[in-house]
Write a protein that holds these residues in place. Structure first.
Motif, PDB file in Angstrom:
ATOM      1  N   VAL A  41       0.869  -1.176   0.000  1.00 33.50           N
ATOM      2  CA  VAL A  41       0.000   0.000   0.000  1.00 33.50           C
ATOM      3  C   VAL A  41       0.905   1.225   0.000  1.00 33.50           C
ATOM      4  CG1 VAL A  41      -1.666   1.315   1.380  1.00 33.50           C
ATOM      5  CG2 VAL A  41      -1.936  -1.154   1.139  1.00 33.50           C
ATOM      6  N   ARG A  43       1.072   5.845  -0.958  1.00 34.99           N
ATOM      7  CA  ARG A  43       0.320   7.079  -1.149  1.00 34.99           C
ATOM      8  C   ARG A  43       0.269   7.477  -2.610  1.00 34.99           C
ATOM      9  NH1 ARG A  43       2.500   9.275   4.001  1.00 34.99           N
ATOM     10  NH2 ARG A  43       0.738   9.379   5.434  1.00 34.99           N
ATOM     11  N   LEU A  87      -7.723   3.452  -2.940  1.00 32.94           N
ATOM     12  CA  LEU A  87      -8.371   3.239  -1.645  1.00 32.94           C
ATOM     13  C   LEU A  87      -8.797   4.611  -1.127  1.00 32.94           C
ATOM     14  CD1 LEU A  87      -5.661   0.909  -0.008  1.00 32.94           C
ATOM     15  CD2 LEU A  87      -7.741   0.186  -1.200  1.00 32.94           C
ATOM     16  N   GLY A 101      -8.927   7.861   1.255  1.00 37.45           N
ATOM     17  CA  GLY A 101      -7.876   8.516   2.036  1.00 37.45           C
ATOM     18  C   GLY A 101      -6.596   8.726   1.256  1.00 37.45           C
ATOM     19  N   LEU A 144      -4.878   6.617  -0.477  1.00 36.14           N
ATOM     20  CA  LEU A 144      -3.962   5.482  -0.521  1.00 36.14           C
ATOM     21  C   LEU A 144      -4.238   4.630  -1.763  1.00 36.14           C
ATOM     22  CD1 LEU A 144      -4.001   4.322   3.222  1.00 36.14           C
ATOM     23  CD2 LEU A 144      -2.317   5.756   2.065  1.00 36.14           C
ATOM     24  N   ARG A 182     -10.395  -3.833  -1.473  1.00 38.58           N
ATOM     25  CA  ARG A 182     -10.543  -2.428  -1.147  1.00 38.58           C
ATOM     26  C   ARG A 182     -11.213  -2.248   0.222  1.00 38.58           C
ATOM     27  NH1 ARG A 182     -11.924   1.199  -6.223  1.00 38.58           N
ATOM     28  NH2 ARG A 182     -11.995  -0.858  -7.118  1.00 38.58           N
ATOM     29  N   ASP A 208      -9.282  -0.821   3.486  1.00 35.14           N
ATOM     30  CA  ASP A 208      -9.760   0.462   4.009  1.00 35.14           C
ATOM     31  C   ASP A 208      -9.955   0.403   5.524  1.00 35.14           C
ATOM     32  OD1 ASP A 208     -10.594   3.123   3.900  1.00 35.14           O
ATOM     33  OD2 ASP A 208     -12.695   2.500   3.911  1.00 35.14           O
ATOM     34  N   GLN A 262      -8.149  -0.983   7.511  1.00 35.48           N
ATOM     35  CA  GLN A 262      -6.822  -0.921   8.138  1.00 35.48           C
ATOM     36  C   GLN A 262      -6.130   0.414   7.894  1.00 35.48           C
ATOM     37  OE1 GLN A 262      -5.664  -3.571   9.927  1.00 35.48           O
ATOM     38  NE2 GLN A 262      -7.564  -4.669   9.501  1.00 35.48           N
ATOM     39  N   GLN A 263      -6.895   1.384   7.408  1.00 43.91           N
ATOM     40  CA  GLN A 263      -6.272   2.651   7.008  1.00 43.91           C
ATOM     41  C   GLN A 263      -5.348   3.269   8.066  1.00 43.91           C
ATOM     42  OE1 GLN A 263      -8.010   6.711   6.653  1.00 43.91           O
ATOM     43  NE2 GLN A 263      -8.402   6.050   4.555  1.00 43.91           N
ATOM     44  N   LEU A 273      -1.451   4.369   7.429  1.00 40.46           N
ATOM     45  CA  LEU A 273      -0.993   5.750   7.535  1.00 40.46           C
ATOM     46  C   LEU A 273       0.138   5.869   8.557  1.00 40.46           C
ATOM     47  CD1 LEU A 273      -4.412   7.660   7.325  1.00 40.46           C
ATOM     48  CD2 LEU A 273      -2.654   7.469   5.555  1.00 40.46           C
TER      49      LEU A 273
END
Lengths: 116, 282
Positions: B22, B24, B48, B50, B52, B115, B119, B121-122, B126
């Motif tokens: 994953v 940015r 994704l 945010g 990502l 997806r 998501d 696990q965002q 981050l």
């Protein structure tokens, strides 16, 4: 001036081609973020473990002979080592049994065929 | 949200979605020409929420079912192919900017499932991206070479026509034990010195169980197998410091090697600086 001017972009290009398998395996199997996907495969699965044992754990015996066995005295490592050694032994025994069972089945067929 | 033209093409039924990492950064040139898993589709990006992106590939479901994977990964050649394919994708994806590598064989029934799960696990992604940005992983190993190699020979060993008396035997055993300990102490000391030097340039480190002689070669014993998370600006200094230490150890023929930069697999999950790995490499 941007950050890129201060710190050149990282060039990873050398690592994939030159890295040895053990170095890659110990990263892609044991590290990275683990997300529970829809298809679950336990990378510590016994079969995989067998291969990994061959790569790593046999070092204990060899290293011991060479006089370096300090990790054996590490309780965290030695208990895991013992567990894994046992798992390997168990696995190998099962393989042997399977082989012997197949072996026992085959000759009887052969005997039948050999009859005139 | 629609997939970009780099996103894997969904082929219902026959395909599963494999996620490698994953990041940015969105579509860019880094993944061009990357094959991913053999028999899989195009390696691309799934957007994704945010900001990502997941680096993903459609793979034949029948080759990536639980049973098929267990069988295939138990075969040394296929395990190597899979591991190298995964590593090549992760490495290529990192050429464009920081990535969070996922473990091998992170699989979903389709892109939508991937997806949705990713998501959830965002915050983890981050946090990992914040920690890993501007840093790479460097591997440091120390190997020790032994005369004799089997530990039964050494300076304290008597001549070939050694006395067979009990006292001589005991003294021989004691001498060997003393040598063994001296070698062990010297090797440990070399490992510690290298680790301390490297850790001085790192923000975090892990020590792993050393590799066996199947990998290192006979008579060459690995006494340090460690990884360091290093700010990009300090990487050159770590490399120089470790390389300068080779051959500089008292009482032992020790060599320090450094490899990198690696995508920071070993630091994708939060670990305290200097934490010692549990030897979980099997």
């Amino acid at each position: 001036m941007t950050q890129m001017d201060l710190v050149p972009p990282v060039d990873y290009s050398l690592v994939p081609s030159t890295a040895n398998l053990a170095e890659i395996l110990e990263r892609v199997l044991d590290k990275g973020i683990v997300i529970a996907g829809d298809i679950k495969i336990d990378l510590l699965d016994i079969e995989l473990l067998t291969i990994r044992l061959r790569l790593f754990i046999s070092s204990v015996e060899t290293a011991k002979k060479a006089g370096i066995d300090w990790w054996e005295t590490d309780p965290a490592l030695s208990s895991r080592a013992a567990e894994r050694a046992l798992a390997l032994e168990n696995r190998e025994l099962k393989d042997r049994v399977a082989e012997l069972e197949q072996g026992a089945a085959r000759p009887s067929r052969r005997r039948v065929e050999e009859r005139p | 949200m629609t997939a970009t033209d780099e996103a894997p093409v969904a082929a219902p039924g026959a395909m599963a979605t494999c996620v490698f990492a994953v990041r940015r950064g969105g579509p860019s040139g880094g993944l061009t020409g990357v094959r991913g898993h053999a028999a899989g589709g195009h390696v691309g990006l799934l957007p994704l929420p945010g900001g990502l992106w997941a680096v993903a590939q459609d793979v034949p479901a029948e080759l990536f079912s639980q049973e098929a994977l267990r069988a295939r990964l138990s075969d040394p050649e296929q395990l190597e192919d899979c591991a190298r394919a995964h590593h090549a994708v992760v490495t290529a994806a990192a050429a464009d900017g920081p990535v969070v590598p996922l473990a091998l064989a992170t699989l979903f029934t389709d892109a939508e499932r991937a997806r949705a799960t990713l998501d959830e696990q965002q915050p983890r992604f981050l946090a990992a991206l914040d920690r890993l940005t501007g840093r790479t992983e460097w591997a440091v190993k120390v190997h020790v070479r032994h005369r004799g190699g089997n530990g039964t020979e050494g300076p304290a060993a008597p001549g070939p026509a050694a006395s067979t008396s009990g006292r001589a035997y005991l003294s021989r055993v004691r001498g060997r034990e003393k040598d063994r300990r001296a070698r062990q102490d010297a090797a440990l000391d070399a490992a510690r010195q290298v680790h301390e030097a490297a850790a001085g340039f790192a923000v975090a480190s892990v020590r792993r169980r050393p590799h066996g002689t199947e990998i290192t070669g006979r008579g060459r014993v690995q006494v340090l197998n460690a990884a360091y998370l290093v700010d990009d600006a300090r990487a050159d200094r770590l490399v120089a410091a470790v390389r300068a230490m080779t051959g500089a150890f008292a009482g032992v023929d020790a060599h320090a090697e450094v490899s990198g930069p690696w995508v920071p697999y070993s630091f994708a999950e939060v670990a305290d600086a200097g934490s010692v790995a549990d030897g979980g490499i099997g």
